[in-house]
Design an enzyme around this catalytic site. Sequence first.
Site, short mmCIF file in Angstrom:
data_model
loop_
_atom_site.label_atom_id
_atom_site.label_comp_id
_atom_site.label_asym_id
_atom_site.label_seq_id
_atom_site.Cartn_x
_atom_site.Cartn_y
_atom_site.Cartn_z
N GLY A 52 0.80 -0.91 -0.06
CA GLY A 52 0.00 -0.08 0.23
C GLY A 52 0.96 1.19 0.11
O GLY A 52 2.23 1.27 0.54
N ASP A 84 6.02 -4.57 5.59
CA ASP A 84 6.50 -5.98 6.37
C ASP A 84 6.22 -6.81 5.09
O ASP A 84 7.37 -7.69 4.87
CB ASP A 84 5.59 -6.26 7.25
CG ASP A 84 6.36 -7.51 7.87
OD1 ASP A 84 7.26 -7.40 8.68
OD2 ASP A 84 5.55 -8.80 7.97
N GLY A 138 -4.66 1.64 10.54
CA GLY A 138 -3.57 0.76 11.34
C GLY A 138 -3.28 -0.67 11.47
O GLY A 138 -2.54 -1.13 12.18
N ARG A 139 -4.31 -1.21 10.92
CA ARG A 139 -4.22 -2.75 10.84
C ARG A 139 -4.32 -3.34 12.12
O ARG A 139 -5.37 -2.95 12.95
CB ARG A 139 -3.10 -3.45 10.08
CG ARG A 139 -3.42 -4.41 9.14
CD ARG A 139 -1.98 -5.01 8.50
NE ARG A 139 -1.73 -4.23 7.31
CZ ARG A 139 -2.15 -4.34 5.88
NH1 ARG A 139 -3.06 -5.73 5.89
NH2 ARG A 139 -1.86 -3.92 5.19
N ARG A 162 -0.95 -6.70 -5.20
CA ARG A 162 -1.01 -8.26 -5.55
C ARG A 162 0.22 -9.05 -6.32
O ARG A 162 0.19 -9.70 -7.00
CB ARG A 162 -2.43 -8.28 -6.33
CG ARG A 162 -3.63 -8.34 -5.45
CD ARG A 162 -4.96 -8.39 -6.10
NE ARG A 162 -5.83 -7.95 -5.22
CZ ARG A 162 -6.19 -6.78 -4.69
NH1 ARG A 162 -5.94 -5.78 -5.37
NH2 ARG A 162 -7.31 -6.69 -3.88
N THR A 207 5.09 2.51 5.97
CA THR A 207 3.74 2.39 6.42
C THR A 207 2.95 3.20 7.18
O THR A 207 3.93 3.55 8.14
CB THR A 207 3.48 0.67 6.92
OG1 THR A 207 2.24 0.67 7.38
CG2 THR A 207 4.41 0.47 8.04
N ASP A 246 1.11 2.53 9.12
CA ASP A 246 0.64 2.01 10.58
C ASP A 246 1.56 1.99 11.63
O ASP A 246 1.35 1.76 12.60
CB ASP A 246 0.44 0.30 10.18
CG ASP A 246 -0.74 0.16 9.10
OD1 ASP A 246 -1.57 1.09 8.76
OD2 ASP A 246 -0.66 -0.77 8.41
N HIS A 253 -8.85 5.63 3.08
CA HIS A 253 -7.55 5.80 2.50
C HIS A 253 -7.18 7.33 2.33
O HIS A 253 -5.97 7.70 1.92
CB HIS A 253 -7.89 5.36 0.95
CG HIS A 253 -7.60 3.83 0.81
ND1 HIS A 253 -8.79 3.27 1.19
CD2 HIS A 253 -7.07 2.89 0.65
CE1 HIS A 253 -8.54 1.81 1.34
NE2 HIS A 253 -7.37 1.58 0.92
N ASP A 293 3.92 -0.06 12.32
CA ASP A 293 3.97 -1.22 13.17
C ASP A 293 5.32 -2.21 12.91
O ASP A 293 5.35 -3.31 12.92
CB ASP A 293 2.69 -2.23 12.75
CG ASP A 293 2.47 -2.37 11.46
OD1 ASP A 293 3.58 -1.92 10.56
OD2 ASP A 293 1.74 -3.13 11.06
O1 F6P Z 1 -1.03 -1.05 5.68
C1 F6P Z 1 -1.56 0.11 5.28
C2 F6P Z 1 -3.03 0.01 5.25
O2 F6P Z 1 -3.49 1.24 5.08
C3 F6P Z 1 -3.60 -0.45 6.85
O3 F6P Z 1 -3.81 0.55 7.62
C4 F6P Z 1 -5.20 -0.78 6.10
O4 F6P Z 1 -5.54 -1.96 6.80
C5 F6P Z 1 -4.59 -1.27 4.70
O5 F6P Z 1 -3.50 -1.06 4.33
C6 F6P Z 1 -5.65 -1.10 3.51
O6 F6P Z 1 -5.35 -1.74 2.47
P1 F6P Z 1 -6.03 -1.68 0.98
O7 F6P Z 1 -5.40 -0.45 0.50
O8 F6P Z 1 -5.49 -2.99 0.31
O9 F6P Z 1 -7.47 -1.15 1.25
#
Ligand code: F6P
Length: 358
Positions: free
Chosen positions: A10, A115, A182-183, A73, A137, A139, A282, A141
Amino acid sequence: MKIAVNTGGGDAPGLNAVIRGVVLAANQKSWEVFGIKYGYMGLIDTKQIIRLTPEYVWNITDIGGTILGSAVRGNPFKYTVQGSDGKVSETDISDKVVSNFKALGFDALVAIGGDGSLTIAREFMKKGIPIIGIPKTIDNDISATDVTFGFDTAVNTATEAIDKLHTTAKSHDRVMVVEVMGRYAGWIALHSGISGSADVILIPEIPFDVEKVCQKIKRLELIGQDYAIVVVAEGAIPLGGKLSVIEKKPGGELRLGGIGQKVADEIEEKMGKETRAIVLGHLQRGGAPTTFDRLLCLRFGTAAVRFLEAGMFGTMVASRSTDIYAVSIDEAIGQMKKVSRDSDVVQTARYLGISFGD
Ligand code: F6P
């Protein structure tokens, strides 16, 4: 040296600033830099490789997203293909990536990712690609670094949104529940919640009880505050309950979301108080990076070039205290940095009277 750069997973505000840092520092050494578009996909379809000159990156520090594109992906070890029957299957195209990397004469790859992307980078290291990682990230994390870039910008965006919700919540005597990203870690919720003067912050690290949240809202009413702001991390879990999952993504990763609405519904039902949920989603990944993130990114990007110069392959750039260090990618991945319940920031929140619903 001829180096390649890619961005995986992401996006996060600051990716372009890191790319600029790498390109300008490499230029000082008279090295050539090439951008691999869409993660590793540019090493499959090599038309997706661009020469990154100082001119190409001259004014991208403040631009969100990534000029290289990203492929969430795009894991070449588990590349998903759709057969003529419509069935999706996984195939390993990593050897093709390695042979193209070598055929193009690259000496090293600067892999900018979280990660997941750094785990893929480690697999390519084992297959002979010299790599320096840069942690990205929103997040925050990744345990081997005090901070990842993109986090500060995401927190700023969330804080600004929470600030705005105060006035409308107050006008209507409502509870506003704000779901942030933040996952599995509560960093964004914790930092934006405190800074945005939330009344309740719910994070994955502290399972919550909605009853406790309602008690906090009632206490606010007793002192004359008829509205409340509840910040919920997307990975927050009710006591004895489970994660709110929207879907399983290809590759097995979970897409989280929905906990904000659930909390809002329960508050409204238990208290009979008008409650609204909003999901920042987002928005937190977009926009110009903050000054803090810009500087961190330029430091990370230029440090990666210093590490390359020193031949420190297999390391990730990490920020610790006031300096930048090299840590092994092996050490850096797979160890999620979670909020500690005893940390100063959690204590700060508690002493400000903020409830964690526990
Ligand atoms: O890891 C970054 C993040 O924005 C997370 O906070 C969130 O859960 C995820 O990516 C969302 O992913 P996607 O862009 O696939 O919806």
